[in-house]
Each structure stands twice: as C-alpha cells, then as structure tokens.
Design an enzyme around this catalytic site. Structure first.
Site, PDB file in Angstrom:
ATOM      1  N   ASP A  35       0.857  -1.181   0.000  1.00 55.60           N
ATOM      2  CA  ASP A  35       0.000   0.000   0.000  1.00 55.60           C
ATOM      3  C   ASP A  35       0.895   1.234   0.000  1.00 55.60           C
ATOM      4  O   ASP A  35       2.084   1.141   0.327  1.00 55.60           O
ATOM      5  CB  ASP A  35      -0.894   0.006   1.259  1.00 55.60           C
ATOM      6  CG  ASP A  35      -2.219   0.729   1.042  1.00 55.60           C
ATOM      7  OD1 ASP A  35      -2.194   1.895   0.594  1.00 55.60           O
ATOM      8  OD2 ASP A  35      -3.283   0.138   1.306  1.00 55.60           O
ATOM      9  N   ASN A  87      -5.553  -5.848  -5.887  1.00 52.48           N
ATOM     10  CA  ASN A  87      -6.752  -5.299  -5.258  1.00 52.48           C
ATOM     11  C   ASN A  87      -6.804  -3.775  -5.198  1.00 52.48           C
ATOM     12  O   ASN A  87      -7.891  -3.202  -5.121  1.00 52.48           O
ATOM     13  CB  ASN A  87      -6.865  -5.870  -3.839  1.00 52.48           C
ATOM     14  CG  ASN A  87      -7.934  -5.186  -3.023  1.00 52.48           C
ATOM     15  OD1 ASN A  87      -9.126  -5.301  -3.306  1.00 52.48           O
ATOM     16  ND2 ASN A  87      -7.517  -4.443  -2.004  1.00 52.48           N
ATOM     17  N   TYR A 153     -14.804   4.797 -14.393  1.00 50.48           N
ATOM     18  CA  TYR A 153     -14.683   3.657 -13.475  1.00 50.48           C
ATOM     19  C   TYR A 153     -15.066   2.361 -14.186  1.00 50.48           C
ATOM     20  O   TYR A 153     -14.371   1.347 -14.077  1.00 50.48           O
ATOM     21  CB  TYR A 153     -15.565   3.875 -12.254  1.00 50.48           C
ATOM     22  CG  TYR A 153     -15.368   2.842 -11.177  1.00 50.48           C
ATOM     23  CD1 TYR A 153     -14.254   2.892 -10.349  1.00 50.48           C
ATOM     24  CD2 TYR A 153     -16.278   1.812 -10.989  1.00 50.48           C
ATOM     25  CE1 TYR A 153     -14.058   1.948  -9.365  1.00 50.48           C
ATOM     26  CE2 TYR A 153     -16.089   0.861 -10.008  1.00 50.48           C
ATOM     27  CZ  TYR A 153     -14.972   0.922  -9.195  1.00 50.48           C
ATOM     28  OH  TYR A 153     -14.768  -0.029  -8.224  1.00 50.48           O
ATOM     29  N   LYS A 157     -12.794  -1.061 -14.957  1.00 50.17           N
ATOM     30  CA  LYS A 157     -13.162  -2.402 -14.503  1.00 50.17           C
ATOM     31  C   LYS A 157     -13.481  -3.347 -15.663  1.00 50.17           C
ATOM     32  O   LYS A 157     -13.251  -4.556 -15.559  1.00 50.17           O
ATOM     33  CB  LYS A 157     -14.330  -2.315 -13.518  1.00 50.17           C
ATOM     34  CG  LYS A 157     -13.957  -1.611 -12.212  1.00 50.17           C
ATOM     35  CD  LYS A 157     -12.762  -2.287 -11.533  1.00 50.17           C
ATOM     36  CE  LYS A 157     -12.406  -1.630 -10.202  1.00 50.17           C
ATOM     37  NZ  LYS A 157     -11.274  -2.318  -9.526  1.00 50.17           N
TER      38      LYS A 157
END
Length: 271
Positions: A35, A87, A153, A157
């Site tokens: 992260d 992720n 978005y 995806k």
C-alpha cells in the site's frame, strides 16, 4: 523453499485488502501487505499473528516499485509467491464532462495500469510457484455493464475483466490460474469520499438513495479465498452484482432501461 503458501495483497492497508489479509492469515498463509499508506499497513499487520506478514510500500502506478516490492516479498516469505491479489483501486463517479483530466488519468493509472503492471511483475514468481499459483484481480459489478455517471470507473473495470479473461488463456500453459472477484457496493472507507471533485455528496449516500445494498467486506474476503482455491473465472459478490451479471447476459434491455432511470433521478451507481 517454504512449505506454506504466501499471498501478496495490494491495497492491504484498509478495506477489502485488510479483510483479505485476515482471511488468508486464518488459512495459515504468509501475507504480504502492499500500500502507499504505511500507517494503514501497520494497523492491518497488528490484526495478524506475529511473524506471518510483511509490509511493502507500493504505488501500483510505478512498474519499478512493483519489481522491488515483489523481490522483497519473495525474500520475506521464504522464496515462494503462490498468489497475487491485484486489489488496489480508487472510486470515481460523475458525468464525464464534470471530471477533470487529472481524475480520469489517476483512476485509469491505478485501477487499470496498476493491475497490468502487477500481473506482469508477478508472472515469473507465479510461474515458479506453479502449477496451482493464482492471480486474482479485484474487478467489480461495474465491469459487467456500463453505467451512467461511471464512465471512467466502468472502463477501468471492464479492462480488469478483459485482463482476467486474456491471462486465463495466456497463462494456462504455465499452470497459473487467473480469476477475479466482482463486488458491488462494499462499505469501506472509500465510500466516505465524494464521487468526484465537483461533488460534495459521499458515495455512501448515493448508494443508499439508489436503494442498493452493501455487501459485508468479510463476504468479499471469503470470495477471494474461494476464488484462489476454486475454478471459476468471474466471481460476482452480493445481490446487486449477481443481478447485474444475470441481466447483462439475459436481459440487457432491462438493465439499460433501469440504469437510465437511475441517472434521470440523479442516482449514480458506483460498483
């Protein structure tokens, strides 16, 4: 080489990534947290047994950081990376003409390029650990059918879905499984933010006003576990995602009409 399995999780400092880390830790996997938020990774690590995890600061937009982080994790976990959870992601809603170029580029860089860079960097490690190693990408119900107010978005995806399907074919001969999970709305800290810079309305409020349910993050983590150990290519999670998956296949006219009505009354979907 280690006799236990390991997984590298991007976005491991909060939300879905934290829940996935906890689930795989319960399954006796060694967990790598990645992260840009070092404090968040420390908070996640405090929830895991001592000595069963490592943390790696990573901006998924940077291919060189990917190379360094995976090399460091390969050493930390004992020389075997069995799975990568691609992720890390950011939400972005709003009509296309209301979005700034910076918002568009940032979303595509993190949600799409970050997944591509991660898959590319992880390939030699997953091949080494195979057969049975796995790449699992966080896709979305937004990757099933385009929605108004979610153009960028959805584009990101849909791209993740295409990457999953393409690499499932491309890497089959190397013994690497490729799969994705497709959540709808997950009540994580990301939903506290507005959908884009010109809006002051938190995404959570938009979801509630649209009458859509929140899927518990623990259910998402459990789906990650099943995805890595199972054989399904796509794994929709929650009522909304499962409904969209069925409607996109069998009733595209219905979902098109329903989505237009949501936009007409100002409710923007965000998966």
């Amino acid at each position: 080489m280690t006799d236990y399995k390991s997984i590298f999780i991007t976005g491991g400092g909060s939300g879905i990534g934290r829940a996935v880390a906890q689930r795989f830790s319960r399954g006796s996997w060694f967990v790598g947290l990645a992260d840009i938020d070092e404090a968040g990774m420390a908070e996640t690590g405090a929830l895991l047994p001592e000595g069963t995890w490592s943390s790696h600061k990573l901006d998924v937009r940077d291919p060189e950081q990917w190379e360094r982080a995976l090399k460091d994790f390969h050493l930390a976990c004992g020389g075997r990376i069995d799975a990568l959870a691609n992720n890390a992601g950011v939400p972005l809603g709003g009509m296309l003409h209301d979005l700034s170029i910076e918002e568009i580029d940032r979303t595509l860089d993190i949600n799409l390029n970050g997944v591509i860079y991660g898959a590319r960097a992880a390939y030699p490690y997953l091949k080494e650990a195979g057969p049975g190693s796995c790449l699992v990408n966080t896709c979305s119900a937004a990757g099933l059918y385009g929605q108004g107010g979610m153009t960028i978005y959805c584009a990101s995806k849909f791209g993740v879905r295409a990457i999953t399907e393409s690499l499932d074919i491309e890497w089959a001969g190397d013994g690497i499984r490729v799969t994705d999970v497709m959540p709808s709305y997950i009540d994580t800290p990301l939903l506290r933010h507005s959908s884009h810079a010109k809006s002051n309305k938190p995404i959570r409020e938009s979801v509630k006003s649209a009458g859509l349910e929140f899927t518990p993050v623990e259910e998402v983590a459990e789906t990650f576990w099943r995805a890595v150990h199972g054989s399904k290519l796509h794994n929709p999670i929650g009522k909304t995602a499962q409904l969209v998956a069925r409607a996109a296949r069998w009733m595209p006219g219905y979902i098109r009409s329903k989505s237009r009505k949501l936009v007409d009354r100002g409710d923007k979907l965000m998966g």
